[in-house]
Design a protein around this motif. Structure first.
Motif, mmCIF file in Angstrom:
data_model
loop_
_atom_site.group_PDB
_atom_site.id
_atom_site.type_symbol
_atom_site.label_atom_id
_atom_site.label_comp_id
_atom_site.label_asym_id
_atom_site.label_seq_id
_atom_site.Cartn_x
_atom_site.Cartn_y
_atom_site.Cartn_z
ATOM 1 N N HIS A 254 -15.903 -32.669 -0.502
ATOM 2 C CA HIS A 254 -14.595 -32.031 -0.655
ATOM 3 C C HIS A 254 -14.469 -30.921 0.393
ATOM 4 C CE1 HIS A 254 -14.358 -34.145 -4.515
ATOM 5 N NE2 HIS A 254 -15.577 -33.703 -4.765
ATOM 6 N N PRO A 255 -14.079 -31.265 1.623
ATOM 7 C CA PRO A 255 -14.050 -30.284 2.720
ATOM 8 C C PRO A 255 -13.185 -29.056 2.450
ATOM 9 C CG PRO A 255 -13.852 -32.516 3.573
ATOM 10 C CD PRO A 255 -13.725 -32.625 2.092
ATOM 11 N N TRP A 256 -12.200 -29.166 1.584
ATOM 12 C CA TRP A 256 -11.306 -28.051 1.281
ATOM 13 C C TRP A 256 -11.952 -27.003 0.393
ATOM 14 C CZ3 TRP A 256 -10.729 -27.566 -3.964
ATOM 15 C CH2 TRP A 256 -11.015 -28.690 -4.732
ATOM 16 N N LEU A 257 -13.057 -27.360 -0.271
ATOM 17 C CA LEU A 257 -13.636 -26.483 -1.288
ATOM 18 C C LEU A 257 -14.201 -25.200 -0.697
ATOM 19 C CD1 LEU A 257 -14.498 -25.931 -4.194
ATOM 20 C CD2 LEU A 257 -16.560 -27.304 -3.779
ATOM 21 N N ALA A 258 -14.964 -25.302 0.391
ATOM 22 C CA ALA A 258 -15.621 -24.122 0.950
ATOM 23 C C ALA A 258 -14.636 -23.024 1.339
ATOM 24 C CB ALA A 258 -16.498 -24.523 2.135
ATOM 25 N N PRO A 259 -13.589 -23.327 2.112
ATOM 26 C CA PRO A 259 -12.654 -22.244 2.444
ATOM 27 C C PRO A 259 -11.848 -21.741 1.250
ATOM 28 C CG PRO A 259 -11.878 -24.355 3.323
ATOM 29 C CD PRO A 259 -13.274 -24.575 2.840
ATOM 30 N N ALA A 260 -11.766 -22.539 0.192
ATOM 31 C CA ALA A 260 -11.020 -22.101 -0.996
ATOM 32 C C ALA A 260 -11.820 -21.105 -1.822
ATOM 33 C CB ALA A 260 -10.646 -23.306 -1.853
ATOM 34 N N LEU A 261 -13.146 -21.173 -1.734
ATOM 35 C CA LEU A 261 -14.000 -20.263 -2.496
ATOM 36 C C LEU A 261 -14.092 -18.903 -1.803
ATOM 37 C CD1 LEU A 261 -16.892 -22.745 -3.355
ATOM 38 C CD2 LEU A 261 -15.374 -21.640 -5.010
ATOM 39 N N SER A 262 -14.235 -17.865 -2.576
ATOM 40 C CA SER A 262 -14.345 -16.517 -2.034
ATOM 41 C C SER A 262 -15.644 -15.861 -2.480
ATOM 42 C CB SER A 262 -13.155 -15.661 -2.481
ATOM 43 O OG SER A 262 -13.301 -14.318 -2.045
ATOM 44 N N VAL A 263 -16.254 -15.108 -1.574
ATOM 45 C CA VAL A 263 -17.461 -14.349 -1.908
ATOM 46 C C VAL A 263 -17.087 -12.933 -2.327
ATOM 47 C CG1 VAL A 263 -19.620 -13.393 -1.002
ATOM 48 C CG2 VAL A 263 -18.931 -15.714 -0.390
ATOM 49 N N THR A 264 -16.125 -12.345 -1.644
ATOM 50 C CA THR A 264 -15.743 -10.966 -1.944
ATOM 51 C C THR A 264 -14.842 -10.858 -3.169
ATOM 52 O OG1 THR A 264 -13.884 -11.157 -0.384
ATOM 53 C CG2 THR A 264 -15.964 -10.270 0.466
ATOM 54 N N ARG A 265 -14.108 -11.945 -3.465
ATOM 55 C CA ARG A 265 -13.268 -11.977 -4.667
ATOM 56 C C ARG A 265 -13.545 -13.277 -5.417
ATOM 57 N NH1 ARG A 265 -7.425 -9.237 -3.082
ATOM 58 N NH2 ARG A 265 -8.297 -7.493 -1.883
ATOM 59 N N PRO A 266 -14.746 -13.375 -5.982
ATOM 60 C CA PRO A 266 -15.160 -14.648 -6.589
ATOM 61 C C PRO A 266 -14.264 -15.074 -7.745
ATOM 62 C CG PRO A 266 -16.644 -12.868 -7.233
ATOM 63 C CD PRO A 266 -15.754 -12.313 -6.164
ATOM 64 N N MET B 234 -26.683 -14.996 -0.611
ATOM 65 C CA MET B 234 -27.040 -15.352 0.758
ATOM 66 C C MET B 234 -27.070 -16.867 0.933
ATOM 67 S SD MET B 234 -30.667 -14.647 2.713
ATOM 68 C CE MET B 234 -31.534 -15.704 1.533
ATOM 69 N N LEU B 235 -27.721 -17.562 0.012
ATOM 70 C CA LEU B 235 -27.832 -19.021 0.110
ATOM 71 C C LEU B 235 -26.468 -19.686 -0.071
ATOM 72 C CD1 LEU B 235 -31.087 -19.379 -1.992
ATOM 73 C CD2 LEU B 235 -30.843 -20.036 0.412
ATOM 74 N N PHE B 236 -25.694 -19.192 -1.031
ATOM 75 C CA PHE B 236 -24.368 -19.759 -1.264
ATOM 76 C C PHE B 236 -23.479 -19.594 -0.043
ATOM 77 C CE2 PHE B 236 -19.969 -18.578 -2.304
ATOM 78 C CZ PHE B 236 -19.498 -19.805 -2.744
ATOM 79 N N ASN B 237 -23.457 -18.365 0.511
ATOM 80 C CA ASN B 237 -22.561 -18.125 1.634
ATOM 81 C C ASN B 237 -23.055 -18.815 2.902
ATOM 82 O OD1 ASN B 237 -20.063 -16.858 2.300
ATOM 83 N ND2 ASN B 237 -21.198 -15.453 3.612
#
Length: 320
Positions: free
Chosen positions: A189-201, A234-237
């Motif tokens: 699902h290529p759209w998933l990564a940019p849809a997820l946020s690290v700073t505003r999970p 770290m691993l997730f990002n």
């Protein structure tokens, strides 16, 4: 677009549609890129781009990262918007029966399909309703808005790939399993990564087991909870950071008609001119042998280096 250009545009769409419908272009075959369309039919790049956009809208083609624009799978329904059931001229479906059959699961599944095949930008409440053949407003009985729909889409695709009940005994094997599985979800699902946020999970319930898995694994080996959670982020990002290129590449291919290798070919003359100055000898040597960018190999290389670092941190923690 003028009348003549529109006529030419329609002719090209009709010709490519004919090739697909007759099987001349089979499912998975690459269709002419925008560059090829401009050369073959003598039209502007903007016209060629609109041709592929229309074929994607109809569901006849789809963009595949690393490949280009290809014919969609056989039997895949045409993506042209369908009117709501009550407005269908044959009267074969009753609006109330269609609305009754509408469920949250069907809405989310339709949205995921659009995002998987065309990117997240193609997902809208109106588009999803058209895919399901219902009125747009009917979706709001099940989801609050597009943000709510996106959250449910992310929760659904992650939930489809649960971690095993029994993790490997070794900490490194356990972390590798979770990281590779997350990478696989991003790949699907290529759209998933940019849809997820690290700073505003976002609160995605199906993602919590991944956090718990990493946190519990590293804490059990002596790493304090703060450091273990930092390692998890770290691993997730890291996986997310590489995966964002998947959607970006798909969009670039869809707009240019060039895959990454074809695009690099257009940049080669300028690069060689710069390298000829002798200012970058290491890059010059690399250019002579070539470099094949493989995101899977890049992910694996970086994952192993990160785990080497974690091994050192765990050794230091056990020594304290």
């Amino acid at each position: 677009m003028g009348g003549q250009a529109m006529s030419r545009y329609s002719q090209i769409v009709a010709e490519l549609r004919r090739r697909i419908e007759t099987g001349e272009l089979a499912p998975g075959d690459r269709v002419p890129s925008t560059r090829q369309i401009t050369k073959q039919w003598g039209v502007a790049m903007a016209t060629a781009t609109k041709v592929l956009t229309e074929l994607r809208r109809e569901g006849m083609v789809r963009a595949v990262p690393g490949v280009g624009t290809v014919v969609a799978a056989a039997g895949r329904p045409v993506r042209a918007a369908r009117p709501p059931a009550a407005a269908r001229p044959d009267g074969s479906s009753d609006a109330s029966s269609v609305q009754a059959a509408l469920t949250l699961g069907r809405i989310v599944a339709a949205a995921v399909t659009v995002a998987d095949e065309e990117g997240l930008a193609a997902v809208s409440m109106r588009r999803v309703a058209a895919e399901l053949g219902v009125a747009t407003m009917s979706l709001y009985r099940h989801v609050a808005d597009k943000d709510d729909l996106l959250l449910r889409m992310m929760d659904t695709v992650i939930a489809e790939h649960p971690l095993p009940a029994d993790p490997p005994t070794g900490w490194r094997e356990a972390i590798e399993l979770a990281a590779r599985q997350l990478w696989d979800v991003f790949r699907r699902h290529p759209w998933l990564a940019p849809a997820l946020s690290v700073t505003r999970p976002q609160m995605i319930t199906s993602a919590l087991p991944y956090s718990e898995w990493i946190l519990a694994t590293l804490h059990a080996r002596g790493l304090d909870l703060q450091s273990a959670f930092t390692a998890h982020l770290m691993l997730f990002n890291y996986a997310r950071g590489i995966a964002v290129n998947l959607e970006a590449e798909r969009e670039a291919e869809a707009h240019s008609g060039l895959d990454s290798e074809e695009w690099m070919d257009t940049q080669e003359p300028a690069l060689l001119t710069i390298l000829a100055t002798g200012r970058f000898p290491a890059l010059s040597r690399l250019a002579t042998v070539g470099y094949d960018l493989d995101l899977d190999a890049l992910f694996e290389f970086g994952l192993q280096r990160l785990l080497d670092g974690l091994a050192s941190a765990l050794n230091e923690s056990s020594a304290d």
